[in-house]
Design a protein around this motif. Sequence first.
Motif, PDB file in Angstrom:
ATOM      1  N   PHE A   1     -69.268 -36.954  26.366  1.00  0.00           N
ATOM      2  CA  PHE A   1     -69.754 -36.298  27.584  1.00  0.00           C
ATOM      3  C   PHE A   1     -68.981 -36.774  28.820  1.00  0.00           C
ATOM      4  O   PHE A   1     -68.763 -36.001  29.754  1.00  0.00           O
ATOM      5  N   GLY A   2     -68.561 -38.033  28.823  1.00  0.00           N
ATOM      6  CA  GLY A   2     -67.755 -38.521  29.936  1.00  0.00           C
ATOM      7  C   GLY A   2     -66.422 -37.804  30.013  1.00  0.00           C
ATOM      8  O   GLY A   2     -65.985 -37.381  31.093  1.00  0.00           O
ATOM      9  N   LEU A   3     -65.775 -37.636  28.855  1.00  0.00           N
ATOM     10  CA  LEU A   3     -64.485 -36.952  28.800  1.00  0.00           C
ATOM     11  C   LEU A   3     -64.615 -35.486  29.209  1.00  0.00           C
ATOM     12  O   LEU A   3     -63.832 -34.973  30.018  1.00  0.00           O
ATOM     13  N   LEU A   4     -65.618 -34.809  28.666  1.00  0.00           N
ATOM     14  CA  LEU A   4     -65.795 -33.379  28.947  1.00  0.00           C
ATOM     15  C   LEU A   4     -66.240 -33.124  30.389  1.00  0.00           C
ATOM     16  O   LEU A   4     -65.807 -32.149  31.012  1.00  0.00           O
ATOM     17  N   THR A   5     -67.083 -33.993  30.922  1.00  0.00           N
ATOM     18  CA  THR A   5     -67.488 -33.848  32.324  1.00  0.00           C
ATOM     19  C   THR A   5     -66.290 -34.027  33.247  1.00  0.00           C
ATOM     20  O   THR A   5     -66.128 -33.277  34.226  1.00  0.00           O
ATOM     21  N   SER A   6     -65.433 -34.982  32.927  1.00  0.00           N
ATOM     22  CA  SER A   6     -64.202 -35.172  33.703  1.00  0.00           C
ATOM     23  C   SER A   6     -63.331 -33.915  33.631  1.00  0.00           C
ATOM     24  O   SER A   6     -62.712 -33.514  34.626  1.00  0.00           O
ATOM     25  N   GLY A   7     -63.302 -33.293  32.442  1.00  0.00           N
ATOM     26  CA  GLY A   7     -62.537 -32.060  32.276  1.00  0.00           C
ATOM     27  C   GLY A   7     -63.064 -30.930  33.145  1.00  0.00           C
ATOM     28  O   GLY A   7     -62.299 -30.174  33.753  1.00  0.00           O
TER      29      GLY A   7
ATOM     30  N   VAL B   1     -64.812 -31.246  35.956  1.00  0.00           N
ATOM     31  CA  VAL B   1     -64.527 -31.594  37.353  1.00  0.00           C
ATOM     32  C   VAL B   1     -63.059 -31.302  37.678  1.00  0.00           C
ATOM     33  O   VAL B   1     -62.747 -30.721  38.731  1.00  0.00           O
ATOM     34  N   TRP B   2     -62.165 -31.689  36.774  1.00  0.00           N
ATOM     35  CA  TRP B   2     -60.731 -31.434  36.991  1.00  0.00           C
ATOM     36  C   TRP B   2     -60.448 -29.939  37.067  1.00  0.00           C
ATOM     37  O   TRP B   2     -59.702 -29.482  37.940  1.00  0.00           O
ATOM     38  N   ARG B   3     -61.025 -29.171  36.163  1.00  0.00           N
ATOM     39  CA  ARG B   3     -60.833 -27.718  36.170  1.00  0.00           C
ATOM     40  C   ARG B   3     -61.349 -27.106  37.474  1.00  0.00           C
ATOM     41  O   ARG B   3     -60.714 -26.234  38.065  1.00  0.00           O
ATOM     42  N   SER B   4     -62.516 -27.555  37.904  1.00  0.00           N
ATOM     43  CA  SER B   4     -63.119 -27.023  39.120  1.00  0.00           C
ATOM     44  C   SER B   4     -62.263 -27.331  40.346  1.00  0.00           C
ATOM     45  O   SER B   4     -62.036 -26.466  41.195  1.00  0.00           O
ATOM     46  N   ILE B   5     -61.761 -28.564  40.442  1.00  0.00           N
ATOM     47  CA  ILE B   5     -60.951 -28.959  41.594  1.00  0.00           C
ATOM     48  C   ILE B   5     -59.595 -28.262  41.581  1.00  0.00           C
ATOM     49  O   ILE B   5     -59.128 -27.753  42.605  1.00  0.00           O
ATOM     50  N   SER B   6     -58.960 -28.196  40.413  1.00  0.00           N
ATOM     51  CA  SER B   6     -57.620 -27.622  40.324  1.00  0.00           C
ATOM     52  C   SER B   6     -57.607 -26.121  40.589  1.00  0.00           C
ATOM     53  O   SER B   6     -56.600 -25.573  41.053  1.00  0.00           O
ATOM     54  N   THR B   7     -58.730 -25.439  40.309  1.00  0.00           N
ATOM     55  CA  THR B   7     -58.801 -23.997  40.560  1.00  0.00           C
ATOM     56  C   THR B   7     -59.621 -23.654  41.805  1.00  0.00           C
ATOM     57  O   THR B   7     -59.789 -22.490  42.132  1.00  0.00           O
TER      58      THR B   7
ATOM     59  N   ALA C   1     -68.715 -24.028  38.974  1.00  0.00           N
ATOM     60  CA  ALA C   1     -68.816 -25.013  37.894  1.00  0.00           C
ATOM     61  C   ALA C   1     -69.547 -26.281  38.320  1.00  0.00           C
ATOM     62  O   ALA C   1     -69.748 -27.178  37.487  1.00  0.00           O
ATOM     63  N   ILE C   2     -69.933 -26.369  39.591  1.00  0.00           N
ATOM     64  CA  ILE C   2     -70.614 -27.588  40.060  1.00  0.00           C
ATOM     65  C   ILE C   2     -71.895 -27.862  39.266  1.00  0.00           C
ATOM     66  O   ILE C   2     -72.111 -28.998  38.821  1.00  0.00           O
ATOM     67  N   PRO C   3     -72.782 -26.860  39.052  1.00  0.00           N
ATOM     68  CA  PRO C   3     -73.968 -27.137  38.228  1.00  0.00           C
ATOM     69  C   PRO C   3     -73.595 -27.605  36.821  1.00  0.00           C
ATOM     70  O   PRO C   3     -74.265 -28.482  36.264  1.00  0.00           O
ATOM     71  N   PHE C   4     -72.531 -27.042  36.266  1.00  0.00           N
ATOM     72  CA  PHE C   4     -72.099 -27.431  34.918  1.00  0.00           C
ATOM     73  C   PHE C   4     -71.683 -28.898  34.901  1.00  0.00           C
ATOM     74  O   PHE C   4     -72.044 -29.656  33.984  1.00  0.00           O
TER      75      PHE C   4
ATOM     76  N   PRO D   1     -79.024 -28.744  29.841  1.00  0.00           N
ATOM     77  CA  PRO D   1     -78.578 -27.394  29.477  1.00  0.00           C
ATOM     78  C   PRO D   1     -78.981 -26.313  30.481  1.00  0.00           C
ATOM     79  O   PRO D   1     -78.315 -25.276  30.564  1.00  0.00           O
ATOM     80  N   ALA D   2     -80.050 -26.532  31.226  1.00  0.00           N
ATOM     81  CA  ALA D   2     -80.433 -25.559  32.254  1.00  0.00           C
ATOM     82  C   ALA D   2     -79.355 -25.475  33.330  1.00  0.00           C
ATOM     83  O   ALA D   2     -79.111 -24.403  33.903  1.00  0.00           O
ATOM     84  N   LEU D   3     -78.687 -26.579  33.610  1.00  0.00           N
ATOM     85  CA  LEU D   3     -77.598 -26.594  34.579  1.00  0.00           C
ATOM     86  C   LEU D   3     -76.351 -25.930  33.998  1.00  0.00           C
ATOM     87  O   LEU D   3     -75.611 -25.248  34.715  1.00  0.00           O
ATOM     88  N   PHE D   4     -76.116 -26.116  32.699  1.00  0.00           N
ATOM     89  CA  PHE D   4     -75.016 -25.401  32.052  1.00  0.00           C
ATOM     90  C   PHE D   4     -75.244 -23.890  32.165  1.00  0.00           C
ATOM     91  O   PHE D   4     -74.330 -23.127  32.470  1.00  0.00           O
ATOM     92  N   ALA D   5     -76.485 -23.487  31.910  1.00  0.00           N
ATOM     93  CA  ALA D   5     -76.824 -22.063  31.962  1.00  0.00           C
ATOM     94  C   ALA D   5     -76.600 -21.488  33.357  1.00  0.00           C
ATOM     95  O   ALA D   5     -76.146 -20.348  33.500  1.00  0.00           O
ATOM     96  N   ALA D   6     -76.888 -22.262  34.405  1.00  0.00           N
ATOM     97  CA  ALA D   6     -76.723 -21.775  35.779  1.00  0.00           C
ATOM     98  C   ALA D   6     -75.277 -21.376  36.045  1.00  0.00           C
ATOM     99  O   ALA D   6     -75.010 -20.329  36.655  1.00  0.00           O
ATOM    100  N   SER D   7     -74.319 -22.186  35.590  1.00  0.00           N
ATOM    101  CA  SER D   7     -72.902 -21.855  35.788  1.00  0.00           C
ATOM    102  C   SER D   7     -72.506 -20.642  34.961  1.00  0.00           C
ATOM    103  O   SER D   7     -71.731 -19.788  35.423  1.00  0.00           O
TER     104      SER D   7
END
Length: 298
Positions: A31-37, A39-45, A50-53, A91-97
């Motif tokens: 989860f640490g690796l994927l959350t970093s991913g 955040v990186w995707r959100s910032i780079s684009t 994706a903030i809720p995700f 998962p409710a936050l994943f669903a929001a995104s």
Amino acid sequence: MPELKSYKGSGYYLWDYIPSLPAACVAIALFGLLTSGVVWRSISTRTRFAIPFAIGGLFELVGYIARAAAPDKTDNLILFILQSVFILVAPALFAASIYMVLSRLARSVHGERHLVIPPRWLTRVFVLGDVFSFLVQSSGGGLMASDSFPKKTAENIILAGLLIQIVLFGFFVVTAVLFHVRMRRWPSSASAAGKVPWERIRGMMYAAGALVMVRSIFRVVEYVMGKDGYPLTHEWTLYVFDALLMVLTMAVFVWWYPGRLTAPPHEWETVETGNGSSMRLDSAADHSSRVSSRGLQK
């Protein structure tokens, strides 16, 4: 040696088993690796949907960190609440995104007219419903840890929140499928041009949505069976039907990230009317202008 301890020596046990430290550490790493991913995707684009995700990923991280700290502290109420609530509601936050992606996708291919809910309302309806589900589940999760509140009532509150989430997500799936079918039948010039990978993003929504749905159904079964049921008394079910599914959800989202969905300039498009004739439709028009004669040109 870790041992199961009662809360404040009262004879009431928060846990039904000693949580596994190795399993929690693996979950923390993933989860640490994927959350970093995310955040990186959100910032780079430069995308904010994706903030809720990302927050959901942080919730999963906090939840499993609490589980990792719990083997020697099974009488610690704070750790129990943290892992219970944060893992439950993430998962409710994943669903929001995921909800936000559909309206952005429709706009990017000028497919607003194919949505059963106008884009300006689609995100609001689903996200507000998701927030309500989130709050219901959170309150139930917190009450589960209280030795003075009836456990069955707390389980029913969580169950209600999960059912709200399932119904809401089911309606979203119907909305997404109808949009997909209509776009395939009456494509816009923007979707036909292939500049926006809308089919790939649609596939991401289906995959992530299915994983969240299966996990939510498992949680419903878990709480229907109650605190003494098999799922809540055996840790492996949490990792197989919750942690694993949410890791896959995050992986799908990061890999097929719906980055900059920029719509090309609006054009007049030829569409089939269904009776053998055709008409030209302004792809920028919303549903109301589509119905009116001002939105049509022979």
